[in-house]
Design a protein around this motif. Structure first.
Motif, PDB file in Angstrom:
ATOM      1  N   PRO A   1      42.007  41.404  50.222  1.00 14.45           N
ATOM      2  CA  PRO A   1      40.993  42.407  49.922  1.00 14.45           C
ATOM      3  C   PRO A   1      39.632  42.001  50.473  1.00 14.45           C
ATOM      4  O   PRO A   1      39.475  40.887  50.962  1.00 14.45           O
ATOM      5  CB  PRO A   1      40.980  42.398  48.389  1.00 14.45           C
ATOM      6  CG  PRO A   1      41.297  40.981  48.049  1.00 14.45           C
ATOM      7  CD  PRO A   1      42.284  40.522  49.083  1.00 14.45           C
ATOM      8  N   GLN A   2      38.665  42.887  50.397  1.00 16.65           N
ATOM      9  CA  GLN A   2      37.318  42.576  50.856  1.00 16.65           C
ATOM     10  C   GLN A   2      36.604  41.699  49.829  1.00 16.65           C
ATOM     11  O   GLN A   2      35.814  40.831  50.178  1.00 16.65           O
ATOM     12  CB  GLN A   2      36.549  43.879  51.081  1.00 16.65           C
ATOM     13  CG  GLN A   2      35.269  43.689  51.855  1.00 16.65           C
ATOM     14  CD  GLN A   2      34.621  45.024  52.202  1.00 16.65           C
ATOM     15  OE1 GLN A   2      35.147  46.087  51.888  1.00 16.65           O
ATOM     16  NE2 GLN A   2      33.476  44.968  52.855  1.00 16.65           N
ATOM     17  N   TYR A   3      36.901  41.991  48.545  1.00 19.57           N
ATOM     18  CA  TYR A   3      36.307  41.231  47.445  1.00 19.57           C
ATOM     19  C   TYR A   3      37.397  40.905  46.431  1.00 19.57           C
ATOM     20  O   TYR A   3      38.342  41.670  46.267  1.00 19.57           O
ATOM     21  CB  TYR A   3      35.224  42.040  46.710  1.00 19.57           C
ATOM     22  CG  TYR A   3      34.164  42.632  47.586  1.00 19.57           C
ATOM     23  CD1 TYR A   3      34.242  43.957  47.995  1.00 19.57           C
ATOM     24  CD2 TYR A   3      33.071  41.879  48.004  1.00 19.57           C
ATOM     25  CE1 TYR A   3      33.259  44.515  48.805  1.00 19.57           C
ATOM     26  CE2 TYR A   3      32.084  42.426  48.803  1.00 19.57           C
ATOM     27  CZ  TYR A   3      32.193  43.744  49.203  1.00 19.57           C
ATOM     28  OH  TYR A   3      31.220  44.292  50.000  1.00 19.57           O
ATOM     29  N   GLN A   4      37.219  39.781  45.743  1.00 20.96           N
ATOM     30  CA  GLN A   4      38.127  39.424  44.666  1.00 20.96           C
ATOM     31  C   GLN A   4      37.360  38.621  43.637  1.00 20.96           C
ATOM     32  O   GLN A   4      36.731  37.611  43.973  1.00 20.96           O
ATOM     33  CB  GLN A   4      39.312  38.603  45.195  1.00 20.96           C
ATOM     34  CG  GLN A   4      40.349  38.273  44.153  1.00 20.96           C
ATOM     35  CD  GLN A   4      41.277  39.439  43.863  1.00 20.96           C
ATOM     36  OE1 GLN A   4      41.970  39.937  44.731  1.00 20.96           O
ATOM     37  NE2 GLN A   4      41.271  39.869  42.621  1.00 20.96           N
ATOM     38  N   HIS A   5      37.396  39.102  42.398  1.00 22.33           N
ATOM     39  CA  HIS A   5      36.746  38.379  41.310  1.00 22.33           C
ATOM     40  C   HIS A   5      37.832  37.911  40.360  1.00 22.33           C
ATOM     41  O   HIS A   5      38.656  38.723  39.929  1.00 22.33           O
ATOM     42  CB  HIS A   5      35.745  39.279  40.583  1.00 22.33           C
ATOM     43  CG  HIS A   5      35.083  38.597  39.426  1.00 22.33           C
ATOM     44  ND1 HIS A   5      34.120  37.634  39.587  1.00 22.33           N
ATOM     45  CD2 HIS A   5      35.278  38.714  38.095  1.00 22.33           C
ATOM     46  CE1 HIS A   5      33.737  37.204  38.405  1.00 22.33           C
ATOM     47  NE2 HIS A   5      34.412  37.843  37.483  1.00 22.33           N
ATOM     48  N   VAL A   6      37.828  36.624  40.034  1.00 21.83           N
ATOM     49  CA  VAL A   6      38.857  36.081  39.156  1.00 21.83           C
ATOM     50  C   VAL A   6      38.221  35.239  38.059  1.00 21.83           C
ATOM     51  O   VAL A   6      37.061  34.800  38.188  1.00 21.83           O
ATOM     52  CB  VAL A   6      39.871  35.218  39.936  1.00 21.83           C
ATOM     53  CG1 VAL A   6      40.580  36.038  41.011  1.00 21.83           C
ATOM     54  CG2 VAL A   6      39.205  34.002  40.548  1.00 21.83           C
ATOM     55  N   GLN A   7      38.984  35.040  37.010  1.00 26.35           N
ATOM     56  CA  GLN A   7      38.589  34.087  35.975  1.00 26.35           C
ATOM     57  C   GLN A   7      39.023  32.698  36.443  1.00 26.35           C
ATOM     58  O   GLN A   7      40.073  32.544  37.088  1.00 26.35           O
ATOM     59  CB  GLN A   7      39.278  34.408  34.654  1.00 26.35           C
ATOM     60  CG  GLN A   7      38.756  35.653  33.945  1.00 26.35           C
ATOM     61  CD  GLN A   7      37.339  35.450  33.434  1.00 26.35           C
ATOM     62  OE1 GLN A   7      36.438  36.236  33.729  1.00 26.35           O
ATOM     63  NE2 GLN A   7      37.134  34.403  32.659  1.00 26.35           N
ATOM     64  N   GLU A   8      38.229  31.713  36.113  1.00 22.35           N
ATOM     65  CA  GLU A   8      38.591  30.345  36.481  1.00 22.35           C
ATOM     66  C   GLU A   8      39.986  30.029  35.950  1.00 22.35           C
ATOM     67  O   GLU A   8      40.308  30.314  34.799  1.00 22.35           O
ATOM     68  CB  GLU A   8      37.560  29.364  35.918  1.00 22.35           C
ATOM     69  CG  GLU A   8      37.718  27.953  36.451  1.00 22.35           C
ATOM     70  CD  GLU A   8      36.573  27.052  36.028  1.00 22.35           C
ATOM     71  OE1 GLU A   8      35.890  27.383  35.035  1.00 22.35           O
ATOM     72  OE2 GLU A   8      36.350  26.033  36.691  1.00 22.35           O
ATOM     73  N   GLY A   9      40.807  29.449  36.807  1.00 24.46           N
ATOM     74  CA  GLY A   9      42.172  29.128  36.412  1.00 24.46           C
ATOM     75  C   GLY A   9      43.203  30.119  36.939  1.00 24.46           C
ATOM     76  O   GLY A   9      44.394  29.806  37.004  1.00 24.46           O
TER      77      GLY A   9
END
Lengths: 111, 114
Positions: A8-16
């Motif tokens: 994807p162009q952007y990806q936001h994740v939680q640590e882990g």
């Protein structure tokens, strides 16, 4: 010239959590390189893949080159805040080995 | 081993002015590259030198951009006259040889054209 599409162009994740970015080309690639660019920084070489079906690992990072040499992926296991940045794939083309970069995937990690 | 050096790090100019960027590659690296990186995009190759010869300049807007690497070591990239759309980071990179080598990037020059 060569074009590589990244998603994807952007990806936001939680640590882990895990993260994967994909790179696709309509033509067969001779080889592909991956770079990481931290915010405000410059691209830093991560790896080069040359062989069909090749898989390389660097600690939590796994790089794959497709069997048809038209796609590649970067997978990060158990992301950390230090993984934040934009990940670019870049295809080498032509006898001059010109690098054509994808648009990159910006990864942000919530601690 | 010292990395790729670039100067200046930042430059603000008005449109139609000229500007020059300087790059000193890693010692012994034969190949030098100039890239333009517009915000939110990947680096785009402008010109590629092998020693002091041009290998590829197909994406260099030659009506306003010029580059030289006279002694096969350091290089300058010039824009004359600058346009608003030239606002970008200009990255210099070098590699030991030409064939599929790792490219080492400098910190870049951030150009803003007003």
């Amino acid at each position: 010239g060569q074009q590589v599409m990244q998603i994807p162009q952007y990806q936001h994740v939680q640590e882990g959590e895990d993260f994967t970015t994909y790179c696709n080309s309509s033509t067969t690639l001779s080889n592909i390189q991956w770079y990481k660019q931290r915010p405000g920084g410059h691209p830093v070489f991560l790896i080069q893949l040359v062989k069909s079906g090749e898989v390389k690992k660097q600690k939590r990072l796994t790089f794959q080159f497709g069997e048809a040499k038209k796609n590649s992926s970067l997978h990060i296991t158990a992301t950390q805040t230090t993984d934040v940045g934009t990940y670019f794939c870049a295809a080498l083309e032509g006898s001059n080995y010109k690098l054509t970069f994808g648009k990159g995937t910006l990864l942000t990690v919530n601690p | 081993e010292a990395g790729v050096a670039q100067s200046p790090r930042y430059k603000i100019i008005e449109k139609r002015q000229s500007v020059a960027f300087w790059c000193n590659p890693i010692s012994g690296h034969a190949t030098l590259y100039w890239y333009q990186q517009i915000l939110g995009q990947g680096p785009k190759l402008l010109i590629q030198f092998q020693n002091n010869g041009v290998v590829d300049d197909s994406q260099l807007p030659k009506d306003r951009f010029s580059a030289e690497r006279l002694k096969g070591v350091d290089s300058t990239l010039k824009i004359q006259p600058a346009k608003l759309e030239d606002s970008a980071v200009y990255l210099c990179a070098s590699s030991l040889f030409l064939v599929g080598e790792t490219q080492y990037f400098g910190p870049g020059t951030r150009l803003l054209v007003l």
